[in-house]
Design a protein around this motif. Structure first.
Motif, PDB file in Angstrom:
ATOM      1  N   ILE A 237       0.870  -0.633   0.452  1.00 60.77           N
ATOM      2  CA  ILE A 237      -0.308  -0.357   0.329  1.00 60.77           C
ATOM      3  C   ILE A 237       1.051   1.913   0.052  1.00 60.77           C
ATOM      4  O   ILE A 237       1.832   1.174   0.416  1.00 60.77           O
ATOM      5  CB  ILE A 237      -0.923  -0.153   1.572  1.00 60.77           C
ATOM      6  CG1 ILE A 237      -0.257  -0.414   2.363  1.00 60.77           C
ATOM      7  CG2 ILE A 237      -2.332  -0.613   1.203  1.00 60.77           C
ATOM      8  CD1 ILE A 237      -1.182   0.017   4.102  1.00 60.77           C
ATOM      9  N   LYS A 238       0.226   2.451  -0.223  1.00 58.51           N
ATOM     10  CA  LYS A 238       1.027   3.631  -0.432  1.00 58.51           C
ATOM     11  C   LYS A 238       1.362   3.886   0.746  1.00 58.51           C
ATOM     12  O   LYS A 238       2.781   4.262   0.661  1.00 58.51           O
ATOM     13  CB  LYS A 238       0.536   4.671  -1.592  1.00 58.51           C
ATOM     14  CG  LYS A 238       0.339   4.380  -2.846  1.00 58.51           C
ATOM     15  CD  LYS A 238       1.117   5.427  -3.232  1.00 58.51           C
ATOM     16  CE  LYS A 238       1.899   5.498  -4.801  1.00 58.51           C
ATOM     17  NZ  LYS A 238       1.624   5.905  -5.764  1.00 58.51           N
TER      18      LYS A 238
ATOM     19  N   ASP B  26       0.158   4.028   5.358  1.00 53.25           N
ATOM     20  CA  ASP B  26      -0.988   3.472   6.149  1.00 53.25           C
ATOM     21  C   ASP B  26      -1.223   4.060   7.304  1.00 53.25           C
ATOM     22  O   ASP B  26      -1.885   3.662   7.811  1.00 53.25           O
ATOM     23  CB  ASP B  26      -0.170   2.265   6.967  1.00 53.25           C
ATOM     24  CG  ASP B  26       1.699   2.474   7.713  1.00 53.25           C
ATOM     25  OD1 ASP B  26       1.536   3.886   8.003  1.00 53.25           O
ATOM     26  OD2 ASP B  26       2.457   2.107   8.262  1.00 53.25           O
TER      27      ASP B  26
ATOM     28  N   LEU C 250      -4.872   3.501   9.180  1.00 53.10           N
ATOM     29  CA  LEU C 250      -6.061   2.167   8.271  1.00 53.10           C
ATOM     30  C   LEU C 250      -6.168   0.753   9.540  1.00 53.10           C
ATOM     31  O   LEU C 250      -7.233   0.515   9.269  1.00 53.10           O
ATOM     32  CB  LEU C 250      -4.479   1.321   7.477  1.00 53.10           C
ATOM     33  CG  LEU C 250      -4.732  -0.605   6.731  1.00 53.10           C
ATOM     34  CD1 LEU C 250      -5.769   0.439   5.561  1.00 53.10           C
ATOM     35  CD2 LEU C 250      -3.724  -0.508   6.272  1.00 53.10           C
TER      36      LEU C 250
ATOM     37  N   LYS D 198      -9.440   2.130  10.633  1.00 54.32           N
ATOM     38  CA  LYS D 198     -10.644   2.270   9.859  1.00 54.32           C
ATOM     39  C   LYS D 198     -11.416   0.677   9.317  1.00 54.32           C
ATOM     40  O   LYS D 198     -12.369   0.624   9.413  1.00 54.32           O
ATOM     41  CB  LYS D 198     -10.357   2.570   7.993  1.00 54.32           C
ATOM     42  CG  LYS D 198     -10.103   4.246   8.171  1.00 54.32           C
ATOM     43  CD  LYS D 198     -10.170   4.823   6.655  1.00 54.32           C
ATOM     44  CE  LYS D 198     -10.014   6.081   6.780  1.00 54.32           C
ATOM     45  NZ  LYS D 198      -9.263   6.801   5.015  1.00 54.32           N
TER      46      LYS D 198
ATOM     47  N   GLU E  16     -15.978  -4.866   1.843  1.00 56.01           N
ATOM     48  CA  GLU E  16     -15.814  -3.446   2.980  1.00 56.01           C
ATOM     49  C   GLU E  16     -14.162  -2.857   3.323  1.00 56.01           C
ATOM     50  O   GLU E  16     -13.840  -2.468   3.328  1.00 56.01           O
ATOM     51  CB  GLU E  16     -16.320  -3.794   4.357  1.00 56.01           C
ATOM     52  CG  GLU E  16     -17.841  -3.327   4.360  1.00 56.01           C
ATOM     53  CD  GLU E  16     -18.812  -4.471   4.484  1.00 56.01           C
ATOM     54  OE1 GLU E  16     -17.993  -5.300   4.060  1.00 56.01           O
ATOM     55  OE2 GLU E  16     -19.470  -4.492   5.371  1.00 56.01           O
TER      56      GLU E  16
ATOM     57  N   GLU F   3     -12.938  -1.838  -0.178  1.00 55.23           N
ATOM     58  CA  GLU F   3     -12.928  -0.646  -0.564  1.00 55.23           C
ATOM     59  C   GLU F   3     -12.160  -0.340   0.357  1.00 55.23           C
ATOM     60  O   GLU F   3     -11.718   1.110  -0.338  1.00 55.23           O
ATOM     61  CB  GLU F   3     -14.257  -0.287   0.289  1.00 55.23           C
ATOM     62  CG  GLU F   3     -15.870  -1.292  -0.709  1.00 55.23           C
ATOM     63  CD  GLU F   3     -15.547  -0.514  -2.666  1.00 55.23           C
ATOM     64  OE1 GLU F   3     -15.469   1.063  -2.155  1.00 55.23           O
ATOM     65  OE2 GLU F   3     -15.296  -0.853  -3.261  1.00 55.23           O
ATOM     66  N   ILE F   4     -11.720  -0.648   1.758  1.00 57.76           N
ATOM     67  CA  ILE F   4     -10.899   0.329   2.506  1.00 57.76           C
ATOM     68  C   ILE F   4      -9.402   0.600   1.542  1.00 57.76           C
ATOM     69  O   ILE F   4      -8.169   1.709   1.528  1.00 57.76           O
ATOM     70  CB  ILE F   4     -10.413   0.342   4.089  1.00 57.76           C
ATOM     71  CG1 ILE F   4     -12.260   0.507   4.225  1.00 57.76           C
ATOM     72  CG2 ILE F   4      -9.561   1.428   4.400  1.00 57.76           C
ATOM     73  CD1 ILE F   4     -12.788   0.055   5.512  1.00 57.76           C
TER      74      ILE F   4
ATOM     75  N   LYS G   5      -7.864  -0.269  -0.857  1.00 58.58           N
ATOM     76  CA  LYS G   5      -8.321   0.088  -1.934  1.00 58.58           C
ATOM     77  C   LYS G   5      -7.787   1.864  -2.568  1.00 58.58           C
ATOM     78  O   LYS G   5      -7.031   2.567  -2.861  1.00 58.58           O
ATOM     79  CB  LYS G   5      -9.604   0.183  -2.962  1.00 58.58           C
ATOM     80  CG  LYS G   5      -9.483   0.906  -4.649  1.00 58.58           C
ATOM     81  CD  LYS G   5     -10.922   0.128  -4.861  1.00 58.58           C
ATOM     82  CE  LYS G   5     -11.107   0.318  -6.147  1.00 58.58           C
ATOM     83  NZ  LYS G   5     -12.284   0.627  -6.771  1.00 58.58           N
ATOM     84  N   GLN G   6      -8.446   2.440  -1.567  1.00 57.64           N
ATOM     85  CA  GLN G   6      -8.384   3.816  -0.679  1.00 57.64           C
ATOM     86  C   GLN G   6      -6.800   4.801  -0.870  1.00 57.64           C
ATOM     87  O   GLN G   6      -6.304   5.105  -1.165  1.00 57.64           O
ATOM     88  CB  GLN G   6      -8.841   4.408   0.689  1.00 57.64           C
ATOM     89  CG  GLN G   6      -9.536   4.753  -0.012  1.00 57.64           C
ATOM     90  CD  GLN G   6     -10.922   4.460   1.201  1.00 57.64           C
ATOM     91  OE1 GLN G   6     -10.792   4.588   2.514  1.00 57.64           O
ATOM     92  NE2 GLN G   6     -12.339   5.066   1.442  1.00 57.64           N
ATOM     93  N   TYR G   7      -6.281   3.258  -0.162  1.00 58.13           N
ATOM     94  CA  TYR G   7      -4.481   2.990   0.106  1.00 58.13           C
ATOM     95  C   TYR G   7      -3.456   2.337  -0.934  1.00 58.13           C
ATOM     96  O   TYR G   7      -2.347   2.267  -0.393  1.00 58.13           O
ATOM     97  CB  TYR G   7      -3.920   2.108   1.136  1.00 58.13           C
ATOM     98  CG  TYR G   7      -5.346   2.974   2.540  1.00 58.13           C
ATOM     99  CD1 TYR G   7      -4.067   4.078   3.198  1.00 58.13           C
ATOM    100  CD2 TYR G   7      -6.012   2.850   2.685  1.00 58.13           C
ATOM    101  CE1 TYR G   7      -4.045   3.917   4.462  1.00 58.13           C
ATOM    102  CE2 TYR G   7      -6.450   2.970   3.936  1.00 58.13           C
ATOM    103  CZ  TYR G   7      -5.729   4.054   4.945  1.00 58.13           C
ATOM    104  OH  TYR G   7      -6.107   4.439   5.819  1.00 58.13           O
ATOM    105  N   ASN G   8      -4.592   2.540  -2.499  1.00 55.33           N
ATOM    106  CA  ASN G   8      -4.141   2.121  -3.663  1.00 55.33           C
ATOM    107  C   ASN G   8      -3.398   0.467  -3.277  1.00 55.33           C
ATOM    108  O   ASN G   8      -2.396   0.375  -3.610  1.00 55.33           O
ATOM    109  CB  ASN G   8      -3.273   3.082  -4.111  1.00 55.33           C
ATOM    110  CG  ASN G   8      -3.700   4.645  -4.256  1.00 55.33           C
ATOM    111  OD1 ASN G   8      -4.438   3.972  -4.886  1.00 55.33           O
ATOM    112  ND2 ASN G   8      -2.458   5.140  -4.753  1.00 55.33           N
TER     113      ASN G   8
END
Lengths: 650, 75
Positions: A151-152, A154, A157, A160, A192, A195-196, A198-201
């Motif tokens: 991920i890009k 953290d 994270l 969430k 879910e 989805e989360i 995904k926000q962190y690439n």
């Protein structure tokens, strides 16, 4: 000045069983320019000698090996007798080499596949390793969803994920900029979580290879690492083996290719011959002076059971052109090959190029310093690039003539004179400088015949540079030389044609000169005489060349004026050199100190550019004067090059 | 006055040379492009292409000569 080598057209009729012997001999002699036979009603095309297909097959194989393993070609090989046994032996050996190499290659490929697998496994283990996870913790479980990847960042994270469910376990590790994450979460919340992430690439990693492995990831990691190293070592070993085979066999393969290529040429050549039931007919051109020698040689090997006849030359024959020039002039044939070879009946102008090309180049470059630099440069290039030997030899001669004209113009890197102090030092060294006053300063000039930059003559109310006038004079000489050669070339069409087509133009010039002479106070001649000569010449030109000739009348002037470039290009070159020395470098020199270094840099750079221009400009202009102004008056060209069978093409 | 006319002579010489150079450049541009095209098809055309390309060079030479003659007027 000479015409191309005299050629004889011959026809050899040979019995089929002696054909091979004759071909071998012809190859060795390298004299026959073969005329290809086209299939007609009477005679069919002959077929290749035996073994041709076999040779081609071996050649293809051997050449493939050479291309695959970068084996260099060799030019010459020890000749050996090509028999069917030899070919079989060669094929066996080459196939054997290919098989040995292929076996090693296959092993390498297999090992490389293994290596790929192990490397991937190692990477996957390393990911878990960096997260401090055991291998069995990755085991796919029905009730748990697993995410492993990069991920890009953290930030928040964990928070969430906790917000969706507390039933999860998350592992994070940082390695420089990379963040690795492993998330185990109850199956119901998989969407879910995705989805989360995904926000962190989130970039998922494949973890397919570690299924089933158990125990500490550290231990596995060490084991796989060792295995990878072992495979790499093995591949390395195999590659070394391959190289060994290649270095052992390279010479054999390349010399075989060379031998077989020659043999292939020989076995294929009958495709250019005509055949009857029992004989083969070879026709071609040979230099006339070698005719006797060739007859003897071929009759010798065939015990006189062969017919060699000399045929009459026909008008439609395309006679191959072999130029005969002395060694010094030979490089200048390059310019003819670049343009077009002379036809059989024409004078070969190489000798004239040898005389005038360097002179034109020299007049334009005309600088001792530049000449020495370019001569050294071309000599160096000649050592580096033997393939461009002809051109570079021409340029070396041209550079030497440039040095000579440098003395005529008294120029050294654009300097015509030096200051008083330098001059006195140089005189003490024995250089013949002479004292002069230029712009109220005492200077020492280099000795010279013509002052290129300032030498002028008064003519027709103008001050004209001597070099420009020199160019025009050379132009007139060159143009008339061209017309004279044209006259000689045309003679075989009859004296009348030669006079009306070529001499008429010379007469025209005489008329114009007689018209101008009184105007510049050379001598007096009544104008009706000169005008009469002009009219007579125009009539002759019309007779010889028709309307086209009349249209071309002004071309005489533009041709002569075109030679102004001999002076003009030189003036531009010396002008640039003076600018570099006096306007750019000199102000820095006067400041002294560190500025002297800048001045030297400017001079080196400036003169380097000027020399580059000074090679390209004079080269093209000199060439152009020959191709356009000179050749267009007499040169027809269109000859085909003499390519005797057997000669190894360079 | 003398300086002014010398300046005009210089401008005249510059125009004579510059304009002829532009003219030659325009002519050579088209010939050169066509010559390179022909050479791509048939490499032996290098010699002929070169000759055709440099034919308009003469214009520049004439321009330069005229410029030199014009400068001669200033003396």
């Amino acid at each position: 000045m000479s015409k191309p080598e005299k050629m004889s057209k011959i026809r050899i009729v040979v019995a089929n069983q002696q054909l091979k012997k004759v071909i071998d001999k012809l190859y060795e002699l390298t004299v026959l320019h073969i005329i290809s036979h086209n299939k007609d009603n009477e005679l069919d095309i002959s077929s290749p000698l035996e073994n041709n297909a076999k040779i081609a097959e071996i050649l293809v194989k051997a050449k493939a090996v050479m291309a695959n393993y970068n084996i260099k070609e060799i030019k010459s090989a020890k000749e050996s007798k090509i028999t069917t046994e030899f070919l079989e032996r060669t094929e066996k050996k080459i196939t054997d080499i290919i098989n040995r190499l292929a076996q090693k290659d296959n092993e390498i490929h297999e090992l490389e596949a293994q290596l790929q697998h192990k490397t991937e496994l190692f990477q996957q283990i390393e990911v878990l390793n960096s997260l401090y996870l055991n291998l069995e913790s990755y085991d796919k479980l029905q009730s748990i969803a697993t995410f492993v990847g990069y991920i890009k960042h953290d930030e928040e994270l964990k928070e969430k994920i906790t917000a969706i469910t507390t039933k999860h376990k998350i592992h994070l590790s940082r390695n420089g900029k990379n963040r690795t994450v492993a998330l185990f979460i109850e199956k119901d919340k998989e969407k879910e979580a995705a989805e989360i992430l995904k926000q962190y690439n989130f970039e998922s990693l494949k973890m397919d290879l570690i299924n089933g492995l158990k125990g500490s990831s550290v231990l596995h990691s060490t084991r796989v690492h060792k295995e990878v190293a072992a495979i790499e070592h093995e591949i390395h070993q195999l590659q070394r083996d391959c190289k060994e085979i290649i270095s052992e066999e390279a010479h054999y393969i390349s010399s075989t290719v060379t031998i077989l290529e020659i043999e292939s040429k020989k076995t294929e050549i009958p495709l250019h011959f005509a055949k009857t039931q029992d004989t083969t007919i070879i026709s071609g051109w040979v230099p006339a002076k070698l005719l006797q020698h060739i007859n003897c040689e071929i009759e010798d090997i065939t015990n006189n059971s062969i017919i060699i006849e000399t045929l009459e030359q026909e008008k439609k024959d395309k006679i191959p052109i072999k130029l005969k020039n002395a060694r010094l002039i030979k490089p200048f044939e390059f310019f003819l090959r670049l343009y077009t070879l002379p036809n059989y009946k024409e004078i070969d102008p190489s000798f004239l190029l040898f005389i005038t090309f360097p002179i034109f180049f020299g007049i334009m470059l005309g600088d001792i310093g530049y000449g020495i630099t370019t001569a050294l440069l071309f000599y160096y290039l000649k050592k580096k690039m033997p393939s461009a030997k002809d051109l570079l030899n021409v340029m070396i001669i041209a550079s030497i003539i440039s040095i000579a004209f440098g003395f005529v113009f008294g120029e050294f890197f654009g300097f015509e004179y030096v200051s008083e102090q330098t001059g006195e030092t140089l005189i003490n060294l024995g250089l013949p400088l002479h004292k002069e006053m230029i712009e109220n300063e005492v200077v020492y000039s280099f000795p010279r015949l013509i002052n290129r930059l300032h030498g002028e003559v008064h003519l027709l109310g103008y001050d004209i540079h001597i070099v420009l006038l020199l160019g025009v004079i050379i132009g007139i000489i060159h143009l008339n030389l061209a017309l004279l050669i044209g006259f000689l070339n045309e003679l075989h069409h009859g004296i009348f044609a030669a006079i009306t087509e070529k001499l008429s133009w010379m007469l025209f010039q005489v008329g114009i000169f007689l018209l101008i002479a009184p105007m510049i106070n050379l001598f007096y001649i009544p104008s009706y005489i000169s005008i009469g000569i002009i009219i007579l010449s125009i009539i002759l030109i019309y007779k010889g060349e028709g309307v086209r000739g009349l249209v071309e009348l002004p071309a005489v002037f533009s041709t002569i004026l075109s030679y102004l470039r001999l002076g003009a290009v030189g003036l531009a070159s010396v002008g640039l050199a003076v600018v570099i020395n006096e306007n750019l470098a000199h102000p820095f020199l006067e400041k002294g100190g560190i500025y002297i270094a800048i001045a030297i840099l400017i001079m080196i750079l400036g003169h380097a550019i000027n020399i580059a221009l000074g090679i390209i400009g004079p080269f093209l202009h000199s060439l152009r004067l020959h191709y356009v102004e000179f050749f267009s008056r007499f040169y027809k060209g269109g000859g085909i090059s003499y390519k005797p069978f057997g000669k190894i093409e360079e | 006055m003398a300086a002014e006319s010398a300046g005009l002579v210089a401008i005249g010489a510059g125009l004579a040379f510059g304009l002829s150079a532009i003219a030659a450049a325009i002519a050579e541009k088209q010939i050169g492009a066509a010559a390179v095209g022909a050479m791509a098809e048939k490499e032996e055309l290098f010699g002929k292409g070169l000759i055709l390309t440099v034919i308009p060079e003469t214009i520049v030479i004439f321009g330069l000569v005229v410029a030199i003659l014009i400068i001669g007027l200033a003396k």
